[in-house]
Every structure is written in structure tokens, then in C-alpha cells.
Scaffold this motif. Sequence first.
Motif, PDB file in Angstrom:
ATOM      1  N   TRP A 147      22.104  78.010  17.422  1.00 62.06           N
ATOM      2  CA  TRP A 147      22.334  76.583  17.204  1.00 62.06           C
ATOM      3  C   TRP A 147      21.718  75.739  18.306  1.00 62.06           C
ATOM      4  O   TRP A 147      21.295  74.614  18.069  1.00 62.06           O
ATOM      5  CB  TRP A 147      23.832  76.313  17.093  1.00 62.06           C
ATOM      6  CG  TRP A 147      24.450  76.915  15.864  1.00 62.06           C
ATOM      7  CD1 TRP A 147      23.839  77.141  14.669  1.00 62.06           C
ATOM      8  CD2 TRP A 147      25.788  77.369  15.712  1.00 62.06           C
ATOM      9  NE1 TRP A 147      24.722  77.698  13.776  1.00 62.06           N
ATOM     10  CE2 TRP A 147      25.933  77.852  14.390  1.00 62.06           C
ATOM     11  CE3 TRP A 147      26.906  77.413  16.564  1.00 62.06           C
ATOM     12  CZ2 TRP A 147      27.127  78.368  13.895  1.00 62.06           C
ATOM     13  CZ3 TRP A 147      28.103  77.927  16.075  1.00 62.06           C
ATOM     14  CH2 TRP A 147      28.214  78.403  14.757  1.00 62.06           C
ATOM     15  N   ASP A 158      21.570  72.987  10.553  1.00 62.35           N
ATOM     16  CA  ASP A 158      21.675  73.171   9.109  1.00 62.35           C
ATOM     17  C   ASP A 158      22.587  74.357   8.805  1.00 62.35           C
ATOM     18  O   ASP A 158      22.362  75.463   9.302  1.00 62.35           O
ATOM     19  CB  ASP A 158      20.301  73.416   8.492  1.00 62.35           C
ATOM     20  CG  ASP A 158      19.429  72.179   8.515  1.00 62.35           C
ATOM     21  OD1 ASP A 158      19.963  71.070   8.710  1.00 62.35           O
ATOM     22  OD2 ASP A 158      18.199  72.329   8.344  1.00 62.35           O
ATOM     23  N   LEU A 159      23.575  74.131   7.967  1.00 61.50           N
ATOM     24  CA  LEU A 159      24.508  75.184   7.584  1.00 61.50           C
ATOM     25  C   LEU A 159      24.562  75.289   6.065  1.00 61.50           C
ATOM     26  O   LEU A 159      25.034  74.369   5.397  1.00 61.50           O
ATOM     27  CB  LEU A 159      25.919  74.885   8.111  1.00 61.50           C
ATOM     28  CG  LEU A 159      26.116  74.849   9.626  1.00 61.50           C
ATOM     29  CD1 LEU A 159      27.554  74.456   9.950  1.00 61.50           C
ATOM     30  CD2 LEU A 159      25.782  76.197  10.246  1.00 61.50           C
ATOM     31  N   PRO A 162      29.005  76.006   5.492  1.00 67.75           N
ATOM     32  CA  PRO A 162      29.778  75.560   6.654  1.00 67.75           C
ATOM     33  C   PRO A 162      31.154  76.200   6.744  1.00 67.75           C
ATOM     34  O   PRO A 162      31.704  76.360   7.844  1.00 67.75           O
ATOM     35  CB  PRO A 162      29.893  74.047   6.446  1.00 67.75           C
ATOM     36  CG  PRO A 162      28.761  73.691   5.532  1.00 67.75           C
ATOM     37  CD  PRO A 162      28.581  74.872   4.642  1.00 67.75           C
ATOM     38  N   PHE A 202      32.158  78.361  10.616  1.00 63.78           N
ATOM     39  CA  PHE A 202      31.055  77.820  11.407  1.00 63.78           C
ATOM     40  C   PHE A 202      31.395  76.433  11.944  1.00 63.78           C
ATOM     41  O   PHE A 202      31.092  76.115  13.102  1.00 63.78           O
ATOM     42  CB  PHE A 202      29.781  77.751  10.563  1.00 63.78           C
ATOM     43  CG  PHE A 202      29.113  79.084  10.357  1.00 63.78           C
ATOM     44  CD1 PHE A 202      29.107  80.039  11.355  1.00 63.78           C
ATOM     45  CD2 PHE A 202      28.477  79.380   9.158  1.00 63.78           C
ATOM     46  CE1 PHE A 202      28.482  81.264  11.184  1.00 63.78           C
ATOM     47  CE2 PHE A 202      27.849  80.603   8.966  1.00 63.78           C
ATOM     48  CZ  PHE A 202      27.854  81.549   9.979  1.00 63.78           C
ATOM     49  N   THR A 203      32.006  75.605  11.138  1.00 65.80           N
ATOM     50  CA  THR A 203      32.328  74.257  11.605  1.00 65.80           C
ATOM     51  C   THR A 203      33.376  74.295  12.713  1.00 65.80           C
ATOM     52  O   THR A 203      33.313  73.498  13.655  1.00 65.80           O
ATOM     53  CB  THR A 203      32.816  73.368  10.443  1.00 65.80           C
ATOM     54  OG1 THR A 203      33.902  74.016   9.767  1.00 65.80           O
ATOM     55  CG2 THR A 203      31.702  73.123   9.444  1.00 65.80           C
ATOM     56  N   PHE A 219      25.979  68.539  12.234  1.00 69.91           N
ATOM     57  CA  PHE A 219      25.446  69.551  11.329  1.00 69.91           C
ATOM     58  C   PHE A 219      25.229  68.948   9.953  1.00 69.91           C
ATOM     59  O   PHE A 219      25.829  67.928   9.591  1.00 69.91           O
ATOM     60  CB  PHE A 219      26.378  70.767  11.239  1.00 69.91           C
ATOM     61  CG  PHE A 219      27.639  70.543  10.459  1.00 69.91           C
ATOM     62  CD1 PHE A 219      27.692  70.782   9.086  1.00 69.91           C
ATOM     63  CD2 PHE A 219      28.784  70.072  11.086  1.00 69.91           C
ATOM     64  CE1 PHE A 219      28.850  70.570   8.367  1.00 69.91           C
ATOM     65  CE2 PHE A 219      29.953  69.861  10.380  1.00 69.91           C
ATOM     66  CZ  PHE A 219      29.989  70.114   9.014  1.00 69.91           C
ATOM     67  N   TRP A 227      17.668  76.168   3.438  1.00 68.33           N
ATOM     68  CA  TRP A 227      17.829  76.917   4.699  1.00 68.33           C
ATOM     69  C   TRP A 227      16.828  78.067   4.753  1.00 68.33           C
ATOM     70  O   TRP A 227      16.194  78.301   5.788  1.00 68.33           O
ATOM     71  CB  TRP A 227      19.251  77.455   4.815  1.00 68.33           C
ATOM     72  CG  TRP A 227      19.509  78.139   6.125  1.00 68.33           C
ATOM     73  CD1 TRP A 227      19.906  77.543   7.294  1.00 68.33           C
ATOM     74  CD2 TRP A 227      19.344  79.531   6.412  1.00 68.33           C
ATOM     75  NE1 TRP A 227      20.014  78.479   8.293  1.00 68.33           N
ATOM     76  CE2 TRP A 227      19.677  79.714   7.783  1.00 68.33           C
ATOM     77  CE3 TRP A 227      18.974  80.642   5.656  1.00 68.33           C
ATOM     78  CZ2 TRP A 227      19.634  80.962   8.397  1.00 68.33           C
ATOM     79  CZ3 TRP A 227      18.920  81.885   6.261  1.00 68.33           C
ATOM     80  CH2 TRP A 227      19.253  82.034   7.625  1.00 68.33           C
ATOM     81  N   TRP A 247      27.137  85.278   4.222  1.00 66.80           N
ATOM     82  CA  TRP A 247      27.853  84.024   4.439  1.00 66.80           C
ATOM     83  C   TRP A 247      28.531  83.547   3.153  1.00 66.80           C
ATOM     84  O   TRP A 247      29.634  83.005   3.190  1.00 66.80           O
ATOM     85  CB  TRP A 247      26.890  82.955   4.947  1.00 66.80           C
ATOM     86  CG  TRP A 247      26.371  83.229   6.318  1.00 66.80           C
ATOM     87  CD1 TRP A 247      26.955  83.989   7.291  1.00 66.80           C
ATOM     88  CD2 TRP A 247      25.126  82.763   6.868  1.00 66.80           C
ATOM     89  NE1 TRP A 247      26.168  84.026   8.415  1.00 66.80           N
ATOM     90  CE2 TRP A 247      25.042  83.280   8.193  1.00 66.80           C
ATOM     91  CE3 TRP A 247      24.095  81.967   6.391  1.00 66.80           C
ATOM     92  CZ2 TRP A 247      23.959  83.004   9.020  1.00 66.80           C
ATOM     93  CZ3 TRP A 247      23.007  81.699   7.216  1.00 66.80           C
ATOM     94  CH2 TRP A 247      22.946  82.210   8.519  1.00 66.80           C
ATOM     95  N   ASP A 251      32.568  82.775   2.658  1.00 67.88           N
ATOM     96  CA  ASP A 251      32.827  81.333   2.548  1.00 67.88           C
ATOM     97  C   ASP A 251      34.254  81.116   2.055  1.00 67.88           C
ATOM     98  O   ASP A 251      34.602  81.505   0.931  1.00 67.88           O
ATOM     99  CB  ASP A 251      31.820  80.716   1.582  1.00 67.88           C
ATOM    100  CG  ASP A 251      31.884  79.192   1.565  1.00 67.88           C
ATOM    101  OD1 ASP A 251      32.371  78.606   2.550  1.00 67.88           O
ATOM    102  OD2 ASP A 251      31.441  78.596   0.564  1.00 67.88           O
TER     103      ASP A 251
END
Length: 287
Positions: A147, A158-159, A162, A202-203, A219, A227, A247, A251
Motif C-alpha cells: 500500500w 485500490d481495493l 475492501p 483491508f479497510t 482507498f 485492479w 480475496w 470477503d
Amino acid sequence: MTSALDSAVLVTGSRGRVGSALISLLHAAGIPVRAASAAPEKLRLPPGVDPVRCALDDPATFPAALESVTSVFLYAEPSHIDAFLDAAEAAGVEHIVLLSSSSVLDPDAAENPIAATHLKVERALAASPLPTTVLQPGAFAANAFQWRWALESSGSIDLPYPGSYGDPIHERDIAEAALALLTQPRLRGRTYHLTGPESLTFTEQLTVLGRAVGRPFPFNAVTREAWKASMSGYMSDAFADGLLNYWASTDGSPAPLTRTVEELTGHPARTFAEWAEENADAFHAAR
């Protein structure tokens, strides 16, 4: 047979965060250690630690690196793993600690390009007569450095997912777990799943980093396709798809946690906030 506490340990991947931390721990404990790297001239080592050239993709470097070694800390490079194990057996190696990945626990690990390399090495070790102990850590806390590069280049991150959860683990905890396995024979011969102490999206990780640095980290929620396109110059399509699929699978699904770090080291796993405080200076320059 040489005892665990006076044996020479070969640490591969010595330029990595886990390998370099393990070298310092072994040296501080008075255990002879040999630092292996494809570029030993670039190593910064404690006084008294010998560097040696050992490129895991070059079998010609194996015999000299393994001479007089009885234990190995091995990174999961599959290209010549059978040759490495043959050379280790010929050299009299008594124990290997493999740094694998918890990605091998996924049902589709063999088809996932990220997990498949680790799985291939695990299977080669399982078929070998050499005694082996396997560490399967989750996401390295140091993955957050990606990051920093995004912030430096574009000012934001960029996610594609997130809300994807991870279990960030401090690299020193992995090194300390490896130290326990290399010095305590009663712990050997098993597979250990290591995680950090928290499951964080991630956030949430960005919030923790922002708190450590003293400013928020912006972000953007982006599509998989956007991505992947932005990463095309840095990784293969197959590797990008492997990350994206992982991911997507996490999620909104908190990562399962273990207490293995505490069981091996005697202290709770370090938090991501601790890692962020230790590494905040690296993010201060990022805009």
C-alpha cells in the motif's frame, strides 16, 4: 548425533524479513548459523554470522551451502526441491523447518498458483526421509508495504474487495516460532498453522495504519478487472486471479484464528497495531 543447541543452522532466504529476524535470534542464542542467499554480498549480518551463496533455483550452490549443516530453515521454492533434499540428505541434515503458507489449507490449493508452490514443496518433504516440521502462517503483516507503493505512485489505494478479511501476522512471531522448532526437539515433526491475534478487513488494516502514521489512508473500491489491469506490469494474470479469488472467498468472512504463536513462543501474537507502530516511518513519506 549433534544436539539441537549446538548444531549449525542454514537459514535460506536470509534477505527476507522472517529469515533475517531468525538469523538474529539464533545468533543471540549462541547457535551457529549460516546465512544463505542468492546474493550473499547484499546481506547485513550480525558479527560472526557467515554468509553463503545458496540460490534455491540453482542446485550447483546446494552442496557447499549445506556442508556441516544439521538443521535448515527452508523457504518454499519448488523448482529444484528434490535436488535440495537429496543434497541435504547427503550432507547429513537432521531436520528441516519449512516456511509454507496457510493457503495450502484451501480446498483448491493445487489449482491456486499462490498455494500450489507451497503445496509442491510440502509434498516433496513429506515423501522425503528427512524429518520435517512445517510452519503455515497466514498473511504477513508486511504485505501492507504494497500500500505504501500505491500511495507513493497515485496517492490512494485500490481495493477490489475492501471487506476481505485477513489474519496479519508479525514476521518476528514467525521467526520466533521457527526458533522454537529449531531448538526444541519435542516440537518437531508436526505442522503448525500460525495467525495473528485478530481477523481484520483491508479497510480495518488501513484504519490501524492511518492511526499509527497520523493521517487517514484513502482507498478506492474498484472492480476485479480494473485492479487486475493495473497490476498487469507487476504480476502474471494467473497470480492476479489467484489473489482475487482468495480475496473474494474471504470477503465478509472473518479469518479463523489460532493460538499457535503463543503455544510455540510463550507470548501472545503481536497485533497489527504493534507492527504498524514499528513501521510507521516507512509510510510517512507516502502521500
